[in-house]
Enzyme design. Structure first.
Site, PDB file in Angstrom:
ATOM      1  N   THR A  12       0.830  -1.216   0.000  1.00 44.43           N
ATOM      2  CA  THR A  12       0.000   0.000   0.000  1.00 44.43           C
ATOM      3  C   THR A  12       0.856   1.254   0.000  1.00 44.43           C
ATOM      4  OG1 THR A  12      -1.841  -1.060   1.112  1.00 44.43           O
ATOM      5  CG2 THR A  12      -1.660   1.303   1.412  1.00 44.43           C
ATOM      6  N   SER A  53       1.553  -7.384  -1.081  1.00 49.85           N
ATOM      7  CA  SER A  53       2.204  -8.443  -0.303  1.00 49.85           C
ATOM      8  C   SER A  53       1.376  -9.719  -0.234  1.00 49.85           C
ATOM      9  CB  SER A  53       2.596  -7.961   1.092  1.00 49.85           C
ATOM     10  OG  SER A  53       1.503  -7.910   1.948  1.00 49.85           O
ATOM     11  N   THR A  86       1.501  -4.538   4.150  1.00 50.47           N
ATOM     12  CA  THR A  86       1.298  -4.955   5.544  1.00 50.47           C
ATOM     13  C   THR A  86       0.680  -6.350   5.669  1.00 50.47           C
ATOM     14  OG1 THR A  86      -0.879  -3.913   5.640  1.00 50.47           O
ATOM     15  CG2 THR A  86       1.001  -2.579   6.351  1.00 50.47           C
ATOM     16  N   ASP A  87      -0.033  -6.793   4.614  1.00 49.26           N
ATOM     17  CA  ASP A  87      -0.818  -8.028   4.775  1.00 49.26           C
ATOM     18  C   ASP A  87       0.026  -9.239   5.161  1.00 49.26           C
ATOM     19  OD1 ASP A  87      -3.086  -6.629   4.249  1.00 49.26           O
ATOM     20  OD2 ASP A  87      -3.312  -7.305   2.173  1.00 49.26           O
TER      21      ASP A  87
HETATM   22  N1  ASP Z   1      -2.673  -5.273   0.321  1.00 48.93           N
HETATM   23  C1  ASP Z   1      -1.609  -4.451   0.814  1.00 48.93           C
HETATM   24  C2  ASP Z   1      -0.345  -5.281   0.849  1.00 48.93           C
HETATM   25  O1  ASP Z   1      -0.156  -6.038   1.763  1.00 48.93           O
HETATM   26  C3  ASP Z   1      -1.947  -3.935   2.179  1.00 48.93           C
HETATM   27  C4  ASP Z   1      -0.944  -2.986   2.777  1.00 48.93           C
HETATM   28  O2  ASP Z   1       0.172  -2.819   2.339  1.00 48.93           O
HETATM   29  O3  ASP Z   1      -1.307  -2.335   3.800  1.00 48.93           O
HETATM   30  O4  ASP Z   1       0.460  -5.179  -0.042  1.00 48.93           O
END
Ligand code: ASP
Length: 336
Positions: A12, A53, A86-87
């Site tokens: 993100t 991710s 973050t995932d």
């Molecule tokens: N879908 C995103 C990822 O993990 C979520 C994030 O980065 O907060 O790449």
């Protein structure tokens, strides 16, 4: 002047809007241009991948770890910052903790809940914290910097989907926080590696994580044996409960162990440690050679199992590795 390598991987933090939703698109130079200058350190940017991710898998963990190993053995940088979605950040951070055992510089993973291009993004503070952490000689190992905290990579779990306080350090205090006095590092919690650094460039991906539900049919696990799985992590109930009446999961786990599959048992509860010696239901599994994860997170169990199985297929060797603390991932009373 400290030298920091900023490795971008997507997420993100690097995303922009598209017709299909947010997609990672910004490179590390672009990220750094939004952050603005940071005094007292020289930052080199490098783009290693550009993925959401959710698409990061053990192959990507190896790619990231290999790049870190290259620059580390050539002593090119004082610290490494990785921007990441973050995932699955907690999985990556755990995996890196095992792949880069006893690394003696800070490797700090960060990201954000709101894209960096958003005027209210949490990413600016997160990257700044990661860079400042990367300049701290005392931080040796793999960490996550997020929402004014630095926590151990091997203890991190993503606990919130949108709140900026997305990560918690499970069963281990935070390594550092930011408050009105600046960056406050809890030096008593820091690892001081005495063993030599070792880079592992392999993971065994034949591993599955299963969360028990009351009434689960144990026969489902035959699929794993038929598909050559080498390891399974079972999230049991509470401190260590596994059913054996009507549907005998304990007999099934025993069968798996006898087939040479490494079975690790942990708790569905996020906090505090599992202890399979407390109840009859737990003691029964221990008699059959399953491995206790004690207070490890599921993310650490899965990545440690992939790492251990890449070194040995023998359940007794894997058990010994789980009884050893490599990256502050487990609290042991005796052997460390
Ligand atoms: N879908 C995103 C990822 O993990 C979520 C994030 O980065 O907060 O790449």
């Amino acid at each position: 002047m400290k030298k920091i390598l900023l490795l971008s991987t997507g997420g993100t933090i690097a995303s922009s809007a598209s017709d299909e939703g947010l997609i990672p698109s910004l490179n590390s130079n672009h990220l750094l241009s939004i952050i603005g200058p940071m005094s007292d350190c020289e930052i080199t940017c490098e783009d290693i991948m550009c993925l959401d991710s959710s698409n990061m898998q053990p192959e990507e963990w190896i790619t990231i770890a290999s790049r870190i190993n290259d620059v580390y053995i050539n002593e090119l940088y004082d610290g490494i910052v990785i921007t990441h979605g973050t995932d699955t950040m907690a999985y990556t951070a755990s995996a890196l903790s095992f792949l880069l055992t006893n690394i003696s510089i800070p490797v700090i993973v960060t990201g954000s809940q709101l894209p960096l291009q958003h005027p209210l993004s949490d990413g600016i503070d997160n990257i700044k914290l990661a860079i400042l952490g990367g300049c701290e000689e005392s931080l040796k190992g793999v960490f996550i910097a997020f929402n004014r905290k630095i926590i151990l990579g091997s203890r991190a779990v993503k606990v919130r989907t949108t709140n900026f306080d997305a990560f918690e350090s499970i069963n281990h205090d935070e390594i550092a926080i930011v408050n009105g006095k600046g960056l406050q590092i809890n030096h008593s919690l820091l690892n001081k590696p005495v063993k030599p650094y070792y880079f592992y460039n392999e993971l065994n991906t034949s591993v599955l994580l299963i969360k028990l539900i009351p009434g689960m049919n144990p026969a489902i696990l035959d699929l794993l044996m038929n598909n050559n799985y080498k390891g399974i992590v079972v999230e049991a109930f509470g401190a260590g409960g596994i059913n054996f009446i009507r549907r005998d999961l304990i007999a099934q786990l025993e069968k798996m162990v006898s087939y040479g599959i490494s079975v690790v048992v942990c708790s569905q509860c996020l906090y505090e440690n599992s202890d399979f010696s407390i109840y009859q239901t737990g003691q029964k599994v221990l008699q059959h050679g399953v491995i206790q994860a004690l207070d490890m997170t599921s993310e650490a169990c899965v990545t440690k199992l992939m790492w251990a199985l890449a070194q040995s297929n023998k359940p007794e060797d894997v058990k010994l590795m789980f009884e050893t603390n490599y990256a502050q991932e487990i609290s042991l009373t005796s052997k460390e």
